[in-house]
Design an enzyme around this catalytic site. Sequence first.
Site, PDB file in Angstrom:
ATOM      1  N   TYR A 120     -47.472  90.188 -39.992  1.00  0.00           N
ATOM      2  CA  TYR A 120     -46.964  89.657 -41.257  1.00  0.00           C
ATOM      3  C   TYR A 120     -47.722  88.399 -41.706  1.00  0.00           C
ATOM      4  CZ  TYR A 120     -42.541  92.385 -41.470  1.00  0.00           C
ATOM      5  OH  TYR A 120     -41.580  93.362 -41.591  1.00  0.00           O
ATOM      6  N   GLY A 121     -48.487  87.809 -40.782  1.00  0.00           N
ATOM      7  CA  GLY A 121     -49.084  86.479 -40.969  1.00  0.00           C
ATOM      8  C   GLY A 121     -49.748  86.221 -42.302  1.00  0.00           C
ATOM      9  N   CYS A 172     -43.549  81.065 -33.839  1.00  0.00           N
ATOM     10  CA  CYS A 172     -43.698  82.517 -33.969  1.00  0.00           C
ATOM     11  C   CYS A 172     -43.118  83.114 -32.695  1.00  0.00           C
ATOM     12  CB  CYS A 172     -45.172  82.887 -34.118  1.00  0.00           C
ATOM     13  SG  CYS A 172     -45.503  84.664 -33.968  1.00  0.00           S
ATOM     14  N   THR A 173     -42.280  84.124 -32.855  1.00  0.00           N
ATOM     15  CA  THR A 173     -41.558  84.652 -31.693  1.00  0.00           C
ATOM     16  C   THR A 173     -42.467  85.385 -30.703  1.00  0.00           C
ATOM     17  OG1 THR A 173     -40.961  86.575 -33.043  1.00  0.00           O
ATOM     18  CG2 THR A 173     -39.330  84.802 -32.849  1.00  0.00           C
ATOM     19  N   ASP A 194     -38.107  92.185 -36.131  1.00  0.00           N
ATOM     20  CA  ASP A 194     -39.377  91.436 -36.127  1.00  0.00           C
ATOM     21  C   ASP A 194     -40.468  92.339 -36.686  1.00  0.00           C
ATOM     22  OD1 ASP A 194     -41.297  89.402 -35.616  1.00  0.00           O
ATOM     23  OD2 ASP A 194     -41.732  90.205 -33.639  1.00  0.00           O
ATOM     24  N   SER A 195     -41.605  91.725 -36.999  1.00  0.00           N
ATOM     25  CA  SER A 195     -42.757  92.521 -37.441  1.00  0.00           C
ATOM     26  C   SER A 195     -43.292  93.370 -36.291  1.00  0.00           C
ATOM     27  CB  SER A 195     -43.868  91.591 -37.923  1.00  0.00           C
ATOM     28  OG  SER A 195     -44.214  90.694 -36.875  1.00  0.00           O
ATOM     29  N   CYS A 255     -38.028  86.571 -36.368  1.00  0.00           N
ATOM     30  CA  CYS A 255     -39.393  86.423 -36.864  1.00  0.00           C
ATOM     31  C   CYS A 255     -39.422  85.245 -37.840  1.00  0.00           C
ATOM     32  CB  CYS A 255     -39.798  87.711 -37.577  1.00  0.00           C
ATOM     33  SG  CYS A 255     -41.398  87.627 -38.393  1.00  0.00           S
ATOM     34  N   ASN A 256     -40.236  84.248 -37.519  1.00  0.00           N
ATOM     35  CA  ASN A 256     -40.333  83.071 -38.392  1.00  0.00           C
ATOM     36  C   ASN A 256     -40.977  83.430 -39.725  1.00  0.00           C
ATOM     37  OD1 ASN A 256     -40.008  80.365 -36.454  1.00  0.00           O
ATOM     38  ND2 ASN A 256     -40.680  82.183 -35.362  1.00  0.00           N
TER      39      ASN A 256
HETATM   40  N1  DGL Z   1     -43.231  87.288 -34.692  1.00  0.00           N
HETATM   41  C1  DGL Z   1     -43.485  86.836 -36.018  1.00  0.00           C
HETATM   42  C2  DGL Z   1     -43.028  85.397 -36.227  1.00  0.00           C
HETATM   43  O1  DGL Z   1     -42.146  84.903 -35.548  1.00  0.00           O
HETATM   44  C3  DGL Z   1     -44.855  86.979 -36.633  1.00  0.00           C
HETATM   45  C4  DGL Z   1     -45.911  87.835 -36.111  1.00  0.00           C
HETATM   46  C5  DGL Z   1     -46.784  88.421 -37.225  1.00  0.00           C
HETATM   47  O2  DGL Z   1     -46.359  89.421 -37.773  1.00  0.00           O
HETATM   48  O3  DGL Z   1     -47.850  87.862 -37.530  1.00  0.00           O
HETATM   49  O4  DGL Z   1     -43.512  84.720 -37.092  1.00  0.00           O
END
Ligand code: DGL
Length: 263
Positions: free
Chosen positions: A39-40, A186-187, A7-8, A71-72
């Site tokens: 990552y958003g 988002c996880t 994940d990020s 991570c989505n």
């Molecule tokens: N946890 C990540 C997801 O499922 C994103 C969080 C991020 O980096 O903004 O999308």
Amino acid sequence: MSILVFDSGVGGLSILRELRLSLPGAALIYVADDAGFPYGDWEEAKLVDRIERLFAQLIAEHRPQLCIIACNTASTIAIEPLRQRFGSTPFVGTVPAIKPAAERTSSGLISVLATPGTVNRAYTRDLVSRFASHRHVTMVGAPDLALMAEAYMTGGTVDLNALRTQIAPCFVKKGTDRTDIIVLGCTHYPFLANQMRKIAPWPVDWLNPAEAIAHRAKSVATGIGADQTDTQSDTQSDRVIFTSGAPGAKLVQLARSFGLSQI
Ligand code: DGL
């Protein structure tokens, strides 16, 4: 078997805790790309390139039998390039649970709460048109929610007014109908679910995909004959890698509370 969970940041821990139930014998390596978090709003091509480079290194060093992209934001852009590039390693991705939400809704109104990156992806739009075109779908790209979740997970408090502002667009009324399912895309968000429940204008189902991802991981592991106890896991706890190489004390403490020791 050894499984790499990526994940990020620390949101993917919502998937890791379910993986422990579905694959109790696995040796898990959790990778938080804290150097790239959040990552958003990364530009897509740069993000794919970054993730591919990280995986080239991670796969060469740790030789996982299975990789879970927890991570989505990463899965919706990088899962296909990763599969193409690292063909011999299976990947399980995490994408917004739009199909189950479209099947389960009673009111016909569902919302997808995710990072701005995830809601804008062609992949996500395609899920909506394939599985939910008969539903009223509201896409909400929350700019600050992943950061708020990380702050909360590492001991901070949640500003409920700020949280209310982030989730407010998810609650939609159409005639006498109103949103009844919010997809947690988002996880990180399951860690804020209790607070979101408290301030929601009306009760809804908050759809967390973690259990489904863990089941999928189990079936992929079984398919490749790798669902057995890892010989290392008797002697060594699950491990964590922070890509920064220098995570703050609170992140390290959080990882420890999830039973992860730093590599
Ligand atoms: N946890 C990540 C997801 O499922 C994103 C969080 C991020 O980096 O903004 O999308």
